[in-house]
Design an enzyme around this catalytic site. Structure first.
Site, PDB file in Angstrom:
ATOM      1  N   ARG A  87      -9.483   0.585   9.199  1.00 33.01           N
ATOM      2  CA  ARG A  87      -9.123  -0.886   9.383  1.00 33.01           C
ATOM      3  C   ARG A  87     -10.441  -1.354  10.344  1.00 33.01           C
ATOM      4  O   ARG A  87     -10.085  -2.638  10.496  1.00 33.01           O
ATOM      5  CB  ARG A  87      -7.998  -0.750  10.217  1.00 33.01           C
ATOM      6  CG  ARG A  87      -6.594  -1.024   9.363  1.00 33.01           C
ATOM      7  CD  ARG A  87      -5.312  -0.959  10.469  1.00 33.01           C
ATOM      8  NE  ARG A  87      -4.206  -1.609   9.997  1.00 33.01           N
ATOM      9  CZ  ARG A  87      -3.133  -1.071   9.664  1.00 33.01           C
ATOM     10  NH1 ARG A  87      -3.229   0.357   9.378  1.00 33.01           N
ATOM     11  NH2 ARG A  87      -2.041  -1.633   9.664  1.00 33.01           N
ATOM     12  N   ARG A 104      -0.398  -9.339  13.192  1.00 36.67           N
ATOM     13  CA  ARG A 104      -0.903  -8.177  12.306  1.00 36.67           C
ATOM     14  C   ARG A 104      -1.985  -8.905  11.259  1.00 36.67           C
ATOM     15  O   ARG A 104      -2.983  -8.086  10.667  1.00 36.67           O
ATOM     16  CB  ARG A 104       0.181  -7.287  11.659  1.00 36.67           C
ATOM     17  CG  ARG A 104       0.786  -6.636  12.791  1.00 36.67           C
ATOM     18  CD  ARG A 104       2.138  -6.163  12.400  1.00 36.67           C
ATOM     19  NE  ARG A 104       2.131  -5.033  11.172  1.00 36.67           N
ATOM     20  CZ  ARG A 104       2.995  -4.653  10.376  1.00 36.67           C
ATOM     21  NH1 ARG A 104       4.139  -5.420  10.337  1.00 36.67           N
ATOM     22  NH2 ARG A 104       2.892  -3.919   9.432  1.00 36.67           N
ATOM     23  N   ARG A 162      11.330  -1.688  11.117  1.00 34.01           N
ATOM     24  CA  ARG A 162      10.352  -1.509  11.936  1.00 34.01           C
ATOM     25  C   ARG A 162      10.284  -2.692  12.812  1.00 34.01           C
ATOM     26  O   ARG A 162      10.347  -3.744  12.641  1.00 34.01           O
ATOM     27  CB  ARG A 162       8.872  -1.700  11.291  1.00 34.01           C
ATOM     28  CG  ARG A 162       8.806  -0.277  10.330  1.00 34.01           C
ATOM     29  CD  ARG A 162       7.701  -0.352   9.364  1.00 34.01           C
ATOM     30  NE  ARG A 162       6.343  -0.795  10.150  1.00 34.01           N
ATOM     31  CZ  ARG A 162       5.084  -0.886   9.552  1.00 34.01           C
ATOM     32  NH1 ARG A 162       4.977  -0.086   8.359  1.00 34.01           N
ATOM     33  NH2 ARG A 162       4.232  -1.158  10.417  1.00 34.01           N
ATOM     34  N   ARG A 220      12.052  -6.989   5.226  1.00 27.88           N
ATOM     35  CA  ARG A 220      12.192  -5.116   4.747  1.00 27.88           C
ATOM     36  C   ARG A 220      12.846  -4.251   5.611  1.00 27.88           C
ATOM     37  O   ARG A 220      12.884  -4.455   7.049  1.00 27.88           O
ATOM     38  CB  ARG A 220      10.779  -4.821   4.243  1.00 27.88           C
ATOM     39  CG  ARG A 220       9.927  -4.537   5.361  1.00 27.88           C
ATOM     40  CD  ARG A 220       8.356  -4.108   4.829  1.00 27.88           C
ATOM     41  NE  ARG A 220       7.544  -3.871   5.786  1.00 27.88           N
ATOM     42  CZ  ARG A 220       6.329  -3.461   5.741  1.00 27.88           C
ATOM     43  NH1 ARG A 220       5.642  -3.412   4.558  1.00 27.88           N
ATOM     44  NH2 ARG A 220       5.417  -3.316   6.769  1.00 27.88           N
ATOM     45  N   LYS A 274       0.793  -1.278   0.151  1.00 31.37           N
ATOM     46  CA  LYS A 274      -0.008  -0.101   0.075  1.00 31.37           C
ATOM     47  C   LYS A 274       0.938   1.326  -0.022  1.00 31.37           C
ATOM     48  O   LYS A 274       0.587   2.152  -0.890  1.00 31.37           O
ATOM     49  CB  LYS A 274      -0.811  -0.072   1.272  1.00 31.37           C
ATOM     50  CG  LYS A 274      -1.883  -1.352   1.255  1.00 31.37           C
ATOM     51  CD  LYS A 274      -2.778  -0.998   2.662  1.00 31.37           C
ATOM     52  CE  LYS A 274      -2.109  -0.990   3.797  1.00 31.37           C
ATOM     53  NZ  LYS A 274      -1.590  -2.373   4.279  1.00 31.37           N
TER      54      LYS A 274
HETATM   55  P1  AMP Z   1       0.809   0.128   9.361  1.00 28.22           P
HETATM   56  O1  AMP Z   1       2.038   0.948   8.949  1.00 28.22           O
HETATM   57  O2  AMP Z   1      -0.352   0.701   8.566  1.00 28.22           O
HETATM   58  O3  AMP Z   1       1.137  -1.323   9.014  1.00 28.22           O
HETATM   59  O4  AMP Z   1       0.457   0.337  10.864  1.00 28.22           O
HETATM   60  C1  AMP Z   1       1.260   0.116  11.842  1.00 28.22           C
HETATM   61  C2  AMP Z   1       0.423  -0.092  13.039  1.00 28.22           C
HETATM   62  O5  AMP Z   1       0.027   1.124  13.643  1.00 28.22           O
HETATM   63  C3  AMP Z   1      -0.483  -0.966  13.079  1.00 28.22           C
HETATM   64  O6  AMP Z   1      -0.202  -2.471  13.428  1.00 28.22           O
HETATM   65  C4  AMP Z   1      -1.306  -0.753  14.265  1.00 28.22           C
HETATM   66  O7  AMP Z   1      -1.191  -0.849  15.505  1.00 28.22           O
HETATM   67  C5  AMP Z   1      -1.441   0.979  14.199  1.00 28.22           C
HETATM   68  N1  AMP Z   1      -2.297   1.434  13.096  1.00 28.22           N
HETATM   69  C6  AMP Z   1      -2.160   2.025  11.894  1.00 28.22           C
HETATM   70  N2  AMP Z   1      -3.305   2.502  11.398  1.00 28.22           N
HETATM   71  C7  AMP Z   1      -4.428   2.191  12.163  1.00 28.22           C
HETATM   72  C8  AMP Z   1      -5.690   2.224  12.180  1.00 28.22           C
HETATM   73  N3  AMP Z   1      -6.344   2.622  10.989  1.00 28.22           N
HETATM   74  N4  AMP Z   1      -6.466   1.739  13.170  1.00 28.22           N
HETATM   75  C9  AMP Z   1      -5.755   1.130  14.442  1.00 28.22           C
HETATM   76  N5  AMP Z   1      -4.539   0.915  14.520  1.00 28.22           N
HETATM   77  C10 AMP Z   1      -3.809   1.362  13.141  1.00 28.22           C
END
Ligand code: AMP
Length: 222
Positions: A88, A172, A161, A127, A13
């Site tokens: 989400r 996740r 990360r 990554r 994404k």
């Molecule tokens: P991402 O970089 O989008 O994979 O987000 C990393 C982490 O941030 C996720 O595993 C969640 O813990 C938190 N997070 C990001 N976006 C959301 C969202 N829309 N709702 C809830 N938690 C989020």
């Protein structure tokens, strides 16, 4: 043009959002990036979400909806956006609708990036990115041309990360399956959902998305 990129972690994404920013002049709004920035600056919010993020769970809907609402409010008038990592959950999807309706905006397309889960674990666990400019790399699939030097900016430091460890990636993915995938029918019913094959090479995925955005009913410049 306002879009959502929807797909499990590691579906690409962020990579596609960056391409769309360049090609169509849209703004990427990544809730994951926003939360990581809060953590990096050591804000109370950053501290609050740290443990939740590192365990692969979702941050509460209230926090996320406030965060994204503030960003959408600050967008220059007429500037389109790409939501990456939001919504989400079903309550987040509904909160987004209410937010957009209040501002007189509409959602043009929701692009589902379909991927194979086993391949994702490999993709994510390998990554890393440049600590300075954020350019992304992978242990096997995309190493810097010169070992230890960022292709994009020449920096020598790289970061991984904390939530990209295989056991957190599994958490996740199950969070995605249980809470996020169920919002797909919501967007299908609205007629805005389109699906691309996220396992294809990056350029091909980008081409699939462009075809969708440039087909009737979706106007990238509108
Ligand atoms: P991402 O970089 O989008 O994979 O987000 C990393 C982490 O941030 C996720 O595993 C969640 O813990 C938190 N997070 C990001 N976006 C959301 C969202 N829309 N709702 C809830 N938690 C989020």
């Amino acid at each position: 043009m306002n879009l959502i990129l929807l797909g499990p972690p590691g579906a690409g994404k962020g990579t596609q959002a960056k391409r769309l920013e360049e090609r169509y002049g849209l703004v990427q709004l990544s809730t994951g990036d926003m939360l990581r920035a809060e953590r990096a600056s050591g804000t109370p919010l950053g501290k609050k979400v740290q443990a939740i993020m590192d365990s692969g769970q979702l941050v509460s809907d209230d926090i996320i909806v406030d965060l994204i609402a503030a960003r959408i409010d600050r967008l220059p008038k007429g500037k389109g956006f790409i939501l990456d990592g939001f919504p989400r959950t079903q309550p987040q999807a509904e909160a987004l609708d209410a937010m957009l309706a209040r501002k007189g905006l509409k959602l043009d397309r929701v692009i589902e990036m379909k991927v194979d889960e086993m391949a994702l674990i490999d993709r994510i666990a390998g990554r890393f990115s440049c600590a300075k400019c954020g350019a992304s790399y992978h242990d096997r699939h995309r190493r810097p041309h010169q070992e230890g030097v960022c292709d994009a900016c020449g920096a020598h430091e790289f970061v991984r990360r904390a939530d990209d460890r295989p056991e957190t990636v599994k958490a996740r993915l199950s969070t995605y399956r249980e809470l996020t995938a169920p919002i797909l029918p919501y967007y299908r019913a609205k007629g805005v959902l389109r699906t691309v094959d996220g396992m294809a090479p990056i350029d091909q995925v980008a081409a699939q998305i462009e075809t969708i955005l440039e087909s009737p009913g979706a106007a990238p410049n509108g």
